[in-house]
Design a protein around this motif. Structure first.
Motif, PDB file in Angstrom:
ATOM      1  N   LEU A 112      22.318  22.134 -14.205  1.00 17.88           N
ATOM      2  CA  LEU A 112      21.083  21.403 -13.951  1.00 17.88           C
ATOM      3  C   LEU A 112      20.449  21.810 -12.620  1.00 17.88           C
ATOM      4  O   LEU A 112      19.236  22.031 -12.533  1.00 17.88           O
ATOM      5  CB  LEU A 112      21.359  19.891 -13.958  1.00 17.88           C
ATOM      6  CG  LEU A 112      21.545  19.251 -15.337  1.00 17.88           C
ATOM      7  CD1 LEU A 112      22.150  17.864 -15.187  1.00 17.88           C
ATOM      8  CD2 LEU A 112      20.213  19.173 -16.082  1.00 17.88           C
ATOM      9  N   ALA A 113      21.273  21.914 -11.577  1.00 22.31           N
ATOM     10  CA  ALA A 113      20.755  22.257 -10.251  1.00 22.31           C
ATOM     11  C   ALA A 113      20.157  23.658 -10.243  1.00 22.31           C
ATOM     12  O   ALA A 113      19.050  23.880  -9.709  1.00 22.31           O
ATOM     13  CB  ALA A 113      21.863  22.148  -9.210  1.00 22.31           C
ATOM     14  N   CYS A 114      20.860  24.616 -10.844  1.00 25.37           N
ATOM     15  CA  CYS A 114      20.358  26.000 -10.848  1.00 25.37           C
ATOM     16  C   CYS A 114      19.117  26.136 -11.729  1.00 25.37           C
ATOM     17  O   CYS A 114      18.205  26.902 -11.413  1.00 25.37           O
ATOM     18  CB  CYS A 114      21.463  26.944 -11.311  1.00 25.37           C
ATOM     19  SG  CYS A 114      22.810  27.111 -10.112  1.00 25.37           S
ATOM     20  N   PHE A 115      19.082  25.395 -12.826  1.00 25.31           N
ATOM     21  CA  PHE A 115      17.890  25.400 -13.671  1.00 25.31           C
ATOM     22  C   PHE A 115      16.672  24.907 -12.886  1.00 25.31           C
ATOM     23  O   PHE A 115      15.590  25.484 -12.975  1.00 25.31           O
ATOM     24  CB  PHE A 115      18.136  24.517 -14.892  1.00 25.31           C
ATOM     25  CG  PHE A 115      17.011  24.517 -15.885  1.00 25.31           C
ATOM     26  CD1 PHE A 115      17.006  25.415 -16.943  1.00 25.31           C
ATOM     27  CD2 PHE A 115      15.960  23.621 -15.783  1.00 25.31           C
ATOM     28  CE1 PHE A 115      15.966  25.421 -17.873  1.00 25.31           C
ATOM     29  CE2 PHE A 115      14.920  23.616 -16.691  1.00 25.31           C
ATOM     30  CZ  PHE A 115      14.923  24.521 -17.746  1.00 25.31           C
ATOM     31  N   TYR A 159      31.519  29.452 -13.139  1.00 24.38           N
ATOM     32  CA  TYR A 159      30.429  28.915 -12.322  1.00 24.38           C
ATOM     33  C   TYR A 159      29.343  29.968 -12.086  1.00 24.38           C
ATOM     34  O   TYR A 159      28.151  29.651 -12.080  1.00 24.38           O
ATOM     35  CB  TYR A 159      30.962  28.403 -10.987  1.00 24.38           C
ATOM     36  CG  TYR A 159      31.612  27.046 -11.090  1.00 24.38           C
ATOM     37  CD1 TYR A 159      30.837  25.883 -11.191  1.00 24.38           C
ATOM     38  CD2 TYR A 159      32.992  26.918 -11.096  1.00 24.38           C
ATOM     39  CE1 TYR A 159      31.427  24.633 -11.290  1.00 24.38           C
ATOM     40  CE2 TYR A 159      33.595  25.667 -11.204  1.00 24.38           C
ATOM     41  CZ  TYR A 159      32.811  24.528 -11.300  1.00 24.38           C
ATOM     42  OH  TYR A 159      33.395  23.297 -11.413  1.00 24.38           O
ATOM     43  N   THR A 160      29.750  31.220 -11.907  1.00 26.74           N
ATOM     44  CA  THR A 160      28.775  32.289 -11.689  1.00 26.74           C
ATOM     45  C   THR A 160      27.892  32.487 -12.909  1.00 26.74           C
ATOM     46  O   THR A 160      26.663  32.620 -12.802  1.00 26.74           O
ATOM     47  CB  THR A 160      29.490  33.603 -11.343  1.00 26.74           C
ATOM     48  OG1 THR A 160      30.306  33.414 -10.178  1.00 26.74           O
ATOM     49  CG2 THR A 160      28.487  34.714 -11.073  1.00 26.74           C
ATOM     50  N   LEU A 161      28.506  32.497 -14.090  1.00 31.28           N
ATOM     51  CA  LEU A 161      27.740  32.681 -15.317  1.00 31.28           C
ATOM     52  C   LEU A 161      26.810  31.499 -15.566  1.00 31.28           C
ATOM     53  O   LEU A 161      25.656  31.683 -15.991  1.00 31.28           O
ATOM     54  CB  LEU A 161      28.681  32.874 -16.510  1.00 31.28           C
ATOM     55  CG  LEU A 161      29.601  34.098 -16.480  1.00 31.28           C
ATOM     56  CD1 LEU A 161      30.350  34.223 -17.798  1.00 31.28           C
ATOM     57  CD2 LEU A 161      28.818  35.374 -16.199  1.00 31.28           C
ATOM     58  N   ILE A 162      27.296  30.291 -15.314  1.00 27.33           N
ATOM     59  CA  ILE A 162      26.447  29.108 -15.465  1.00 27.33           C
ATOM     60  C   ILE A 162      25.257  29.193 -14.524  1.00 27.33           C
ATOM     61  O   ILE A 162      24.103  28.970 -14.921  1.00 27.33           O
ATOM     62  CB  ILE A 162      27.253  27.818 -15.198  1.00 27.33           C
ATOM     63  CG1 ILE A 162      28.247  27.561 -16.329  1.00 27.33           C
ATOM     64  CG2 ILE A 162      26.321  26.614 -15.041  1.00 27.33           C
ATOM     65  CD1 ILE A 162      29.215  26.417 -16.050  1.00 27.33           C
ATOM     66  N   ALA A 163      25.525  29.529 -13.267  1.00 29.00           N
ATOM     67  CA  ALA A 163      24.461  29.563 -12.259  1.00 29.00           C
ATOM     68  C   ALA A 163      23.416  30.622 -12.582  1.00 29.00           C
ATOM     69  O   ALA A 163      22.204  30.352 -12.535  1.00 29.00           O
ATOM     70  CB  ALA A 163      25.068  29.821 -10.880  1.00 29.00           C
ATOM     71  N   LEU A 164      23.847  31.820 -12.927  1.00 29.25           N
ATOM     72  CA  LEU A 164      22.906  32.911 -13.173  1.00 29.25           C
ATOM     73  C   LEU A 164      22.050  32.660 -14.416  1.00 29.25           C
ATOM     74  O   LEU A 164      20.833  32.868 -14.399  1.00 29.25           O
ATOM     75  CB  LEU A 164      23.658  34.234 -13.324  1.00 29.25           C
ATOM     76  CG  LEU A 164      24.249  34.825 -12.033  1.00 29.25           C
ATOM     77  CD1 LEU A 164      25.161  36.005 -12.361  1.00 29.25           C
ATOM     78  CD2 LEU A 164      23.139  35.260 -11.084  1.00 29.25           C
ATOM     79  N   THR A 165      22.691  32.217 -15.504  1.00 33.53           N
ATOM     80  CA  THR A 165      21.911  32.007 -16.733  1.00 33.53           C
ATOM     81  C   THR A 165      21.007  30.780 -16.618  1.00 33.53           C
ATOM     82  O   THR A 165      19.875  30.794 -17.110  1.00 33.53           O
ATOM     83  CB  THR A 165      22.830  31.879 -17.960  1.00 33.53           C
ATOM     84  OG1 THR A 165      23.802  30.835 -17.746  1.00 33.53           O
ATOM     85  CG2 THR A 165      23.556  33.189 -18.233  1.00 33.53           C
ATOM     86  N   ALA A 166      21.462  29.724 -15.962  1.00 35.08           N
ATOM     87  CA  ALA A 166      20.610  28.541 -15.781  1.00 35.08           C
ATOM     88  C   ALA A 166      19.424  28.858 -14.881  1.00 35.08           C
ATOM     89  O   ALA A 166      18.302  28.398 -15.124  1.00 35.08           O
ATOM     90  CB  ALA A 166      21.425  27.386 -15.207  1.00 35.08           C
ATOM     91  N   LEU A 167      19.657  29.640 -13.846  1.00 36.34           N
ATOM     92  CA  LEU A 167      18.564  30.063 -12.963  1.00 36.34           C
ATOM     93  C   LEU A 167      17.516  30.856 -13.751  1.00 36.34           C
ATOM     94  O   LEU A 167      16.303  30.619 -13.629  1.00 36.34           O
ATOM     95  CB  LEU A 167      19.135  30.918 -11.834  1.00 36.34           C
ATOM     96  CG  LEU A 167      18.202  31.308 -10.691  1.00 36.34           C
ATOM     97  CD1 LEU A 167      17.711  30.078  -9.942  1.00 36.34           C
ATOM     98  CD2 LEU A 167      18.933  32.256  -9.727  1.00 36.34           C
ATOM     99  N   ALA A 168      17.993  31.781 -14.596  1.00 32.09           N
ATOM    100  CA  ALA A 168      17.085  32.585 -15.412  1.00 32.09           C
ATOM    101  C   ALA A 168      16.294  31.725 -16.388  1.00 32.09           C
ATOM    102  O   ALA A 168      15.083  31.909 -16.570  1.00 32.09           O
ATOM    103  CB  ALA A 168      17.872  33.653 -16.181  1.00 32.09           C
TER     104      ALA A 168
END
Length: 230
Positions: free
Chosen positions: A76-79, A131-140
């Motif tokens: 949610l935060a990275c999105f 966590y890295t995969l969650i962060a990168l894909t949510a950011l995208a």
């Protein structure tokens, strides 16, 4: 007699490339793949569909097994960071060229998802990989969602289908409507379903890196050919 002007009409640069409707349908397929990766491979968390993610966060907060508050909160935060960035990009490019604006954001999405594929291939079992995969894909996905909202192409959100399905039924001839947008809405549903099925198959039978790589390549190709016309 008036002379005929044989000078060819100047081509609109915004019209060069693939129209936005098929481009956004392609991105809907990518969303299905991304959510298959995140939900099936990253601990029951969504990184494209934030409606589902808020519900998942509620499940996790209530202590339901199989769900993680830290994973969901990270998504949610990275999105939101991605959406904020997308808003700034729209502010800078949106009033000039929709074509350039769409291509810039899709190129950034391709880079972010491509980076997640590299991590998935290079360190599949590392502690920080999830966590890295969650962060990168949510950011995208946040970046792309902000762009799609501001592009304002009807019925093509690329990540959620509740409103699309509602419109498909309520505005159909059976529901008393014209059904004018039914083909576009139905195509969006099929695109998401196809992406989810492909992503799930790859996660179950292959790995996490392959569907992420496919998603990055698809986003990159769309970044190279998308036009600014609906």
């Amino acid at each position: 007699m008036t002379e005929r002007d044989d000078t060819p009409a100047k081509e609109d640069p915004e019209a060069r490339g693939l129209r936005l409707v098929p481009a956004l349908l392609g991105l809907t397929v990518v969303s299905g793949i991304i959510d298959a990766v995140s939900y099936l491979g990253l601990g029951h968390v969504f990184t494209a569909n934030m409606t589902g993610n808020v519900v998942v966060l509620g499940f996790a907060a209530a202590g339901a097994p199989g769900f993680s508050v830290p994973h969901t909160a990270t998504s949610l935060a990275c999105f939101l960071v991605g959406a904020l960035t997308g808003g700034r990009v729209a502010h800078r490019f949106g009033t000039r060229s929709r074509r350039r604006w769409a291509r810039v954001t899709l190129a950034v999405e391709a880079v972010l998802v491509g980076a997640s594929a590299v991590v998935a291939f290079a360190a599949p079992g590392a502690a920080g990989t999830t966590y890295t995969l969650i962060a990168l894909t949510a950011l995208a996905m946040g970046l792309r969602n902000a762009t799609v909202i501001k592009l304002e192409v009807p019925d093509l959100t690329t990540t959620v289908l509740t409103r699309t399905l509602t419109g498909l039924a309520a505005d159909s001839r059976a529901g008393g409507g014209s059904g004018r947008r039914s083909p576009r809405r139905a195509a969006s549903v099929v695109a998401m379903l196809a992406g989810a099925a492909l992503g799930a198959w790859l996660v179950v039978h292959r790995d996490l890196g392959t569907p992420l790589l496919i998603s990055a390549v698809a986003a990159g190709l769309l970044a190279a050919v998308t036009s600014g016309r609906e």
